[in-house]
Enzyme design. Structure first.
Site, PDB file in Angstrom:
ATOM      1  N   HIS A  17      23.527  41.566  29.994  1.00  0.00           N
ATOM      2  CA  HIS A  17      22.728  40.630  30.780  1.00  0.00           C
ATOM      3  C   HIS A  17      21.643  41.369  31.549  1.00  0.00           C
ATOM      4  O   HIS A  17      21.783  42.534  31.891  1.00  0.00           O
ATOM      5  CB  HIS A  17      23.583  39.781  31.724  1.00  0.00           C
ATOM      6  CG  HIS A  17      24.455  40.553  32.653  1.00  0.00           C
ATOM      7  ND1 HIS A  17      25.597  41.223  32.254  1.00  0.00           N
ATOM      8  CD2 HIS A  17      24.376  40.740  33.992  1.00  0.00           C
ATOM      9  CE1 HIS A  17      26.176  41.783  33.294  1.00  0.00           C
ATOM     10  NE2 HIS A  17      25.447  41.521  34.359  1.00  0.00           N
ATOM     11  N   HIS A  38      19.374  41.045  34.927  1.00  0.00           N
ATOM     12  CA  HIS A  38      19.151  40.398  36.227  1.00  0.00           C
ATOM     13  C   HIS A  38      17.645  40.288  36.443  1.00  0.00           C
ATOM     14  O   HIS A  38      16.919  41.276  36.284  1.00  0.00           O
ATOM     15  CB  HIS A  38      19.727  41.243  37.366  1.00  0.00           C
ATOM     16  CG  HIS A  38      21.202  41.352  37.360  1.00  0.00           C
ATOM     17  ND1 HIS A  38      22.010  40.512  38.105  1.00  0.00           N
ATOM     18  CD2 HIS A  38      22.036  42.201  36.723  1.00  0.00           C
ATOM     19  CE1 HIS A  38      23.271  40.841  37.925  1.00  0.00           C
ATOM     20  NE2 HIS A  38      23.321  41.877  37.081  1.00  0.00           N
TER      21      HIS A  38
END
Length: 141
Positions: free
Chosen positions: A103, A105
């Site tokens: 992922h 951010h």
């Protein structure tokens, strides 16, 4: 590498099994608000296909996540009037990775925000998270 991991929190969000404030999605990625935001507008971009980390992600998925992250950065800067943006990926527990699904951010930064990296995640205001997600989503048209 499997398509999904039945024990993965982010795979469950991608599949719609766990609720999230989704800002945008496409054939390769899903962008949703972080429930432990570092600043107002903090969101995550994840690939739909499960990959443990930066070392495992398919290069095409990585490129798609980068494009989605750049788009969210532009929308955040314009919509939320962010003064800057941090794009952060943590690869491995020692690098602060806590969810083992790749992922990115996307963290809007403001001149007066208190964030010092690394931040210690703490629960955010759910109404504000949803409202901010809706505000960003509106500009994805």
């Amino acid at each position: 590498m499997s398509t999904t991991d039945p024990d993965c929190l982010f795979c469950k969000i991608v599949a719609g099994e766990i609720p999230a404030t989704v800002v945008a999605s496409d054939e390769r990625t899903v962008t949703f608000m972080d429930i432990n935001p570092a600043t107002r507008g903090h969101a995550l971009v994840v690939p739909r296909t499960h990959a443990r980390d930066l070392l495992e992600i398919d290069p095409e998925d990585l490129a798609a996540v980068a494009r989605a992250g750049q788009r969210l950065a532009k929308v955040s800067k314009a919509t939320l009037r962010a003064d800057g943006i941090n794009l952060i990926n943590s690869c491995g527990a020692e690098a602060w990775q806590t969810v083992f699904h790749f992922h990115l951010h996307v963290i809007p930064r403001y001149a007066d925000d208190p964030l010092q990296l690394p931040w210690v995640p703490s629960a955010g205001d759910q109404e504000q998270i949803q409202a901010t997600g809706a505000e960003l989503k509106e500009h994805y048209a």
